[in-house]
Design a protein around this motif. Structure first.
Motif, short mmCIF file in Angstrom:
data_model
loop_
_atom_site.label_atom_id
_atom_site.label_comp_id
_atom_site.label_asym_id
_atom_site.label_seq_id
_atom_site.Cartn_x
_atom_site.Cartn_y
_atom_site.Cartn_z
N THR A 137 -7.80 1.78 -11.63
CA THR A 137 -6.54 1.98 -10.91
C THR A 137 -5.39 1.30 -11.64
OG1 THR A 137 -7.86 1.97 -8.91
CG2 THR A 137 -5.49 1.81 -8.61
N MET A 138 -5.67 0.10 -12.16
CA MET A 138 -4.66 -0.62 -12.93
C MET A 138 -4.22 0.22 -14.15
SD MET A 138 -4.48 -2.38 -16.03
CE MET A 138 -6.15 -2.87 -16.48
N ALA A 139 -5.20 0.74 -14.90
CA ALA A 139 -4.87 1.48 -16.12
C ALA A 139 -4.08 2.75 -15.80
CB ALA A 139 -6.17 1.83 -16.86
N ILE A 140 -4.52 3.47 -14.78
CA ILE A 140 -3.81 4.71 -14.41
C ILE A 140 -2.35 4.38 -14.04
CG2 ILE A 140 -3.67 6.53 -12.64
CD1 ILE A 140 -6.79 6.44 -12.55
N SER A 141 -2.17 3.28 -13.30
CA SER A 141 -0.80 2.94 -12.87
C SER A 141 0.10 2.62 -14.06
CB SER A 141 -0.82 1.76 -11.88
OG SER A 141 -0.96 0.52 -12.54
N TYR A 142 -0.44 1.95 -15.09
CA TYR A 142 0.39 1.61 -16.26
C TYR A 142 0.83 2.89 -16.98
CZ TYR A 142 -0.32 -3.47 -16.17
OH TYR A 142 -0.29 -4.80 -15.81
N ILE A 143 -0.13 3.83 -17.12
CA ILE A 143 0.19 5.07 -17.85
C ILE A 143 1.14 5.93 -17.03
CG2 ILE A 143 -0.79 7.19 -18.84
CD1 ILE A 143 -3.36 5.55 -19.40
N GLN A 144 0.87 6.03 -15.71
CA GLN A 144 1.73 6.91 -14.89
C GLN A 144 3.13 6.34 -14.69
OE1 GLN A 144 -0.63 7.79 -11.41
NE2 GLN A 144 -1.59 9.55 -12.44
N ALA A 145 3.26 5.02 -14.64
CA ALA A 145 4.59 4.44 -14.43
C ALA A 145 5.43 4.48 -15.71
CB ALA A 145 4.46 2.99 -13.94
N PHE A 146 4.77 4.36 -16.87
CA PHE A 146 5.52 4.31 -18.14
C PHE A 146 4.91 5.27 -19.17
CE2 PHE A 146 6.11 0.23 -16.04
CZ PHE A 146 7.48 0.03 -16.13
N PRO A 147 4.79 6.58 -18.86
CA PRO A 147 4.10 7.50 -19.79
C PRO A 147 4.76 7.55 -21.16
CG PRO A 147 5.26 8.72 -18.06
CD PRO A 147 5.30 7.28 -17.68
N GLU A 148 6.09 7.51 -21.18
CA GLU A 148 6.81 7.65 -22.46
C GLU A 148 6.43 6.56 -23.45
OE1 GLU A 148 8.10 6.93 -19.52
OE2 GLU A 148 9.00 4.96 -19.79
N GLU A 149 6.10 5.36 -22.95
CA GLU A 149 5.76 4.26 -23.87
C GLU A 149 4.41 4.50 -24.55
OE1 GLU A 149 6.42 0.21 -23.04
OE2 GLU A 149 8.06 0.61 -21.63
N PHE A 150 3.54 5.25 -23.89
CA PHE A 150 2.23 5.55 -24.49
C PHE A 150 2.35 6.74 -25.44
CE2 PHE A 150 1.25 3.08 -20.78
CZ PHE A 150 0.13 2.34 -21.14
N LYS A 199 0.85 -1.20 0.00
CA LYS A 199 0.00 0.00 0.00
C LYS A 199 0.88 1.25 0.00
CE LYS A 199 -3.95 1.98 2.32
NZ LYS A 199 -4.64 2.13 3.57
N ARG A 200 1.91 1.24 0.86
CA ARG A 200 2.83 2.40 0.92
C ARG A 200 3.48 2.65 -0.43
NH1 ARG A 200 4.65 0.28 5.72
NH2 ARG A 200 6.44 -0.68 4.71
N ASN A 201 3.68 1.60 -1.20
CA ASN A 201 4.38 1.75 -2.48
C ASN A 201 3.44 1.82 -3.68
OD1 ASN A 201 7.43 1.66 -2.01
ND2 ASN A 201 6.65 0.05 -0.64
N GLY A 202 2.15 2.09 -3.41
CA GLY A 202 1.22 2.42 -4.49
C GLY A 202 0.54 1.24 -5.15
N SER A 203 0.53 0.08 -4.51
CA SER A 203 -0.18 -1.05 -5.11
C SER A 203 -0.89 -1.83 -4.00
CB SER A 203 0.80 -1.93 -5.88
OG SER A 203 0.09 -2.90 -6.64
#
Ligand code: SF4
Length: 413
Positions: A394-407, A304-308
């Motif tokens: 939440t899953m989708a937001i995390s993928y985009i926020q963790a790897f924005p450059e790939e999108f 939880k502390r680490n965002g998941s």
């Protein structure tokens, strides 16, 4: 390595058979069980700090304590959630196939504590072989007088097979399905109250959770608490799948370092490639970038502390070759297909996001499309009957926020 709580017989040949299971101590906890009152057993489970292992991590004792006192003519039910359908999760399957008598022992103990005379196991429709193993074990237990009319406690256990819907892993949808209706999640009450099956108070618990109860009865709550951390006591069956050298299921105390688990037990990333990301507990959890997992431990609080979230503990390992947008597309297709369709933000949102991401992956997307994906995710959060849509969002937001450059690199404008 630790003394295993639920995986002790996994390597024993024919451990699913009653004779072998008994020779290794299965059903020994029943002697202690029937020397105590149901309330004492509930108290032991509360003291142990046992948490649900199906994804949510709620304290099991809290669920048990809100069951009403038994009244004549009003049955209580226990339902075991064996609808293990989350991609990346295959831990309960090990218990169902290799040690079904441990599950039955746990069901007897839990039913005794909860004043239940009829328990149900709701098993995933696709789990043909595990269902066969569990039914054989139930038959053996009836014949041996461990359950049924010849037994001391006279408990009946019914195995019910689902029909292949992911959403039936959500406990209220599971209960609807068990009642013979469409597997649609129910509206949730505001306060704490039990679940309801056939209009009677009911507890729904996960397979591994119930399989942990015999240990608590036999060894005591303090022995259970001697594993894990203060807030996440005990052990869990953690899974490793994806790009890992040694995929499988490993029982570990909560609190083990995630990177150490991947490297020392999992053998590291396959083909000596670089680790890119980890999905920690089933596919609906937020993704973690490789550069933070050295500080993550396998317990509810650290995740939880680490965002998941710890979820089911089924970790999916992704190496450097993975395209994060393609991985997310794969999941969106799945979740769109599995939405039950009751709530507009979920029914429409999952499909809309899937179509937008397809457009981006085909090279026809714009930067506004990525923003739109985030906006749709936000509209799905907190506005639906069950947690399916918020989890997808939440899953989708995390993928985009963790790897924005790939999108954004896929977008022409
Ligand atoms: Fe069904 Fe989705 Fe609504 Fe859950 S959030 S009830 S899965 S439509």
């Amino acid at each position: 390595m630790i003394k295993p709580i639920v995986s002790r017989l996994f390597q024993v040949p024919n451990s699913h058979k009653l004779e072998i299971a008994r020779s290794h101590g299965r059903y020994d906890s029943l002697k202690i069980l029937f020397s105590k009152s149901p309330e004492e057993i509930t108290q032991m489970v509360c003291q142990s700090g046992l948490r649900g292992k199906g994804g949510g991590g709620a304290p099991t004792g809290d669920k048990w304590k809100i069951m009403p006192s038994p009244k004549p003519g009003i049955p209580h039910y226990l339902v075991i959630n064996a609808d293990e359908s989350e991609p990346g999760t295959f831990k309960d399957r090990q218990i169902l196939e290799k040690d079904p008598h441990l599950l039955i022992e746990g069901i007897i103990a839990s039913s005794y504590a909860l004043h239940v005379k009829h328990a149900y196991i709701y098993i995933r429709g696709e789990y043909h072989f595990p269902a066969q193993r569990v039914q054989e074990a139930i038959n053996e237990a009836y014949e041996a007088g461990i359950i049924g009319p010849k037994s001391e406690f006279k408990l009946d256990i019914t195995l019910h097979r689902g029909a292949g819907a992911y959403i039936c892993g959500e406990k209220s949808a599971l209960l609807e399905s068990l009642e013979g209706k469409r597997g649609h999640p129910r509206l949730k009450p505001h306060g704490k109250e039990p679940e309801w099956l056939f209009e009677a108070p009911t507890v729904v618990n996960n397979v591994e959770t119930i399989a942990s109860v015999p240990f608590i009865i036999q060894e005591g709550p303090d022995a259970y608490r001697s594993y894990g951390t203060k807030d996440s006591p005990g052990t869990m069956l953690f899974g490793l799948s994806g790009h890992i050298k040694n995929p499988g299921i490993y029982e570990l105390p909560y609190g083990v370092n995630m990177l150490q688990f991947i490297q020392e037990i999992g053998g590291g990333v396959r083909d000596n490639k670089e680790l890119k990301a980890v999905v920690p507990g089933g596919s609906s959890c937020s993704i973690l970038k490789a550069d933070i997992i050295h500080k993550v431990t396998l317990d509810y609080e650290s995740l939880k502390r680490n965002g998941s979230t710890l979820g089911t503990g089924g970790m999916i390992i992704m190496d450097e070759s993975v395209s994060i947008p393609k991985a997310m597309k794969n999941l969106l297709e799945f979740y769109h297909h599995e939405s039950c369709g009751q709530c507009t933000p979920c029914r429409e949102g999952t499909g809309w996001m899937d179509r937008i991401l397809a457009k981006v992956l085909n090279g026809n997307g714009t930067k506004e499309d990525i923003q739109l994906l985030l906006e749709i995710s936000n509209t799905m959060n907190g506005k639906t009957i069950c947690v399916f849509a918020p989890a997808v969002a939440t899953m989708a937001i995390s993928y985009i926020q963790a790897f924005p450059e790939e999108f954004y690199v896929l977008c022409a404008k």
